[in-house]
Design a protein around this motif. Sequence first.
Motif, PDB file in Angstrom:
ATOM      1  N   LEU A 170     -13.370 -35.326 -40.263  1.00  0.00           N
ATOM      2  CA  LEU A 170     -12.105 -35.494 -39.551  1.00  0.00           C
ATOM      3  C   LEU A 170     -11.478 -36.849 -39.870  1.00  0.00           C
ATOM      4  N   PRO A 171     -10.247 -36.859 -40.361  1.00  0.00           N
ATOM      5  CA  PRO A 171      -9.552 -38.136 -40.566  1.00  0.00           C
ATOM      6  C   PRO A 171      -9.219 -38.793 -39.222  1.00  0.00           C
ATOM      7  N   GLU A 172      -8.718 -40.001 -39.295  1.00  0.00           N
ATOM      8  CA  GLU A 172      -8.406 -40.739 -38.079  1.00  0.00           C
ATOM      9  C   GLU A 172      -7.254 -40.106 -37.299  1.00  0.00           C
ATOM     10  N   THR A 173      -6.284 -39.541 -37.998  1.00  0.00           N
ATOM     11  CA  THR A 173      -5.095 -39.030 -37.319  1.00  0.00           C
ATOM     12  C   THR A 173      -4.829 -37.585 -37.723  1.00  0.00           C
ATOM     13  N   ILE A 174      -4.054 -36.903 -36.918  1.00  0.00           N
ATOM     14  CA  ILE A 174      -3.689 -35.519 -37.208  1.00  0.00           C
ATOM     15  C   ILE A 174      -2.799 -35.442 -38.439  1.00  0.00           C
ATOM     16  N   GLU A 175      -1.996 -36.480 -38.675  1.00  0.00           N
ATOM     17  CA  GLU A 175      -1.131 -36.482 -39.851  1.00  0.00           C
ATOM     18  C   GLU A 175      -1.970 -36.449 -41.127  1.00  0.00           C
ATOM     19  N   GLU A 176      -3.046 -37.216 -41.155  1.00  0.00           N
ATOM     20  CA  GLU A 176      -3.925 -37.215 -42.325  1.00  0.00           C
ATOM     21  C   GLU A 176      -4.606 -35.865 -42.499  1.00  0.00           C
ATOM     22  N   PHE A 177      -4.983 -35.244 -41.389  1.00  0.00           N
ATOM     23  CA  PHE A 177      -5.627 -33.938 -41.465  1.00  0.00           C
ATOM     24  C   PHE A 177      -4.672 -32.896 -42.040  1.00  0.00           C
ATOM     25  N   GLN A 178      -3.426 -32.942 -41.624  1.00  0.00           N
ATOM     26  CA  GLN A 178      -2.445 -31.970 -42.098  1.00  0.00           C
ATOM     27  C   GLN A 178      -2.126 -32.136 -43.581  1.00  0.00           C
ATOM     28  N   GLN A 179      -2.426 -33.279 -44.138  1.00  0.00           N
ATOM     29  CA  GLN A 179      -2.160 -33.530 -45.545  1.00  0.00           C
ATOM     30  C   GLN A 179      -3.300 -33.067 -46.451  1.00  0.00           C
ATOM     31  N   LEU A 180      -4.419 -32.623 -45.865  1.00  0.00           N
ATOM     32  CA  LEU A 180      -5.543 -32.134 -46.662  1.00  0.00           C
ATOM     33  C   LEU A 180      -5.143 -30.865 -47.409  1.00  0.00           C
ATOM     34  N   ASP A 181      -5.667 -30.710 -48.618  1.00  0.00           N
ATOM     35  CA  ASP A 181      -5.328 -29.535 -49.435  1.00  0.00           C
ATOM     36  C   ASP A 181      -5.821 -28.245 -48.798  1.00  0.00           C
ATOM     37  N   ALA A 182      -6.982 -28.289 -48.172  1.00  0.00           N
ATOM     38  CA  ALA A 182      -7.549 -27.097 -47.530  1.00  0.00           C
ATOM     39  C   ALA A 182      -8.326 -27.528 -46.302  1.00  0.00           C
ATOM     40  N   HIS A 183      -8.467 -26.620 -45.374  1.00  0.00           N
ATOM     41  CA  HIS A 183      -9.223 -26.909 -44.161  1.00  0.00           C
ATOM     42  C   HIS A 183     -10.678 -27.181 -44.547  1.00  0.00           C
ATOM     43  N   PRO A 184     -11.264 -28.290 -44.104  1.00  0.00           N
ATOM     44  CA  PRO A 184     -12.640 -28.619 -44.489  1.00  0.00           C
ATOM     45  C   PRO A 184     -13.658 -27.545 -44.114  1.00  0.00           C
ATOM     46  N   VAL A 185     -13.411 -26.794 -43.048  1.00  0.00           N
ATOM     47  CA  VAL A 185     -14.361 -25.780 -42.608  1.00  0.00           C
ATOM     48  C   VAL A 185     -14.313 -24.546 -43.504  1.00  0.00           C
ATOM     49  N   ARG A 186     -13.311 -24.452 -44.349  1.00  0.00           N
ATOM     50  CA  ARG A 186     -13.174 -23.276 -45.212  1.00  0.00           C
ATOM     51  C   ARG A 186     -14.401 -23.101 -46.103  1.00  0.00           C
ATOM     52  N   LYS A 187     -14.986 -24.190 -46.580  1.00  0.00           N
ATOM     53  CA  LYS A 187     -16.149 -24.060 -47.466  1.00  0.00           C
ATOM     54  C   LYS A 187     -17.322 -23.389 -46.735  1.00  0.00           C
TER      55      LYS A 187
END
Length: 574
Positions: free
Chosen positions: A173-190
Amino acid sequence: MGETTEERLFQGWFQQLALRYFLISIATVVAFGTAAALLNPAVEIVNVRAVLTTLATAEASVLAIVFSVTVVALQLVVTRYSARLTTTFVNDPLFRTTFSLFVVAIAFNLIAVYLLPPESNRLTNTAVGASLALASVSTIALYQFIQMMIERGSPDQVISVLVDRTLAPSEYLPETIEEFQQLDAHPVRKLYQTLAQTIKNGEYQAAEQGINGLYTVLSRTIEYLETEHGEEDPNEYVATVTAEPFEEYYPRIMEQAYSHEQYNLISETVEDIETLALDGLDRGFSEVTESAADGLGDTFNNAPSGWEGNRLRTPVAETLTEVVIESARRADYAVFSTVFFQLNHQMVVLLRRRSDIGVTERLVGNYYTRGVVLIFEALTDQYASELRNQDTDWISPTDGRQWTLSDDAKPIRHLWERYTKFTQAVLRYRTDEGMYPFAEGSIDDGWKKITTHASESGLHGFATLCCITTIQLAYRVDQIGEGNPGTWVNNLGLIRLNHDPAVVDKAFTILKQGENPEGANINVHTLDIESNSEREGFFERLLHTEPEETSFEQWIVDFEKEVEDRTEYLRENA
């Protein structure tokens, strides 16, 4: 996050592993170097150079061969499960530590060869001892790395690493929601992709571990965001992180488990969803509950249309009902209406599809006669005490276009409206299919229970509203020519006898005056277009509609007299 220097230094498994090998390397170098210096054998400098050069070459060769084979093994694992696992292996602490140790050992040997004095002395022997020490520690690390790669070839180990390390909330989890929304894919997808592949490969024990792991990741994530983001509102972050797993991953997992006839996996999955949804309610994260309901609704809707699809629909419907009940008991109107929509809507759609009675009998019957009643009882648990002290107009609760209902009354009347429309859908099903979608004679059960409970809870105005619907429904059933009219008469007679008679009498008065409650009502007109087959056109329905033998206005007078007579009979025989 306000971490101290010590917490940053020792945080995470990688730092601990690197620190452990660093200390081992220092201790081994000191031990080997001291021993070599004390022994101080007389060795030709040429031989010393040859040893160090050979050692560096061997280490480089081993490093190249082992890591080349590792890349091949990694490619096989990634191809079998998920391409997103690549970073899991590359970022593994043991991989980084082993690689670093070999690089340091090779670099030390080459530097030692370059800086060796012309003649052998105690310092030269110390350098040789240190080189042997680094080679020993590197070999130990390499052995552990090879062992790890062999273990990682199994899906249970892959899932374990993902859950315990890669998807630890503090890691992904990044520090902020903005950083999370910028991820290419949801980390849990793997994790989801690995889990889906285990089901596809028939590795059901690993799939069960993956389902438990997905629950663990989401549960830890919700708890982490609540505690670590205490200074700001974490609701939006929680909603963003959990929406995709609930609305995409879980439905696909259940559908895939169904296609492989792994019904125990479906049961475990819906139990996890229910637990997470209720945990969201407890923590004030209503978006979690709403996302869970959305995912359950999609799963219900996508189940195969035949009877066998009930193996998927039934556990989903039971779980969704429990979530709705708890939302009615603990959440506000907005949350309740959103969650309740998924359950009620899916049941209506099931009827509109004209599913075989083998599909609908248990599902629709349980919802109509039991599920809605439990939901209503949960609503009264939360709101009845306040509503008893309010003067609520349940029949016509609007002034112009503005609702006059209090916040406490809105969810209860919302339930009445949806239940009335659902009852209308049941009647349409009966008209089209020639039978009810559940056990014969159960058409009155739900309304009887709700009306009785409303009266017992002191919600007399709402009980009158339900009586109006009950009378309308009794008329429709009577005109269809099925059902025992005495059952309806007896139900209303018991309410008049055991509760305030005005509850029933007012309902008759309103209907005899030609009035109807605002909103949904059971249609009592001669031409009931809604109850005719959707497969027919307007003119066909018009021509095929037979006039009712008795108008509602005539019927209700006789029916009221029967209810009054039954009340007296029940009173005399009580």
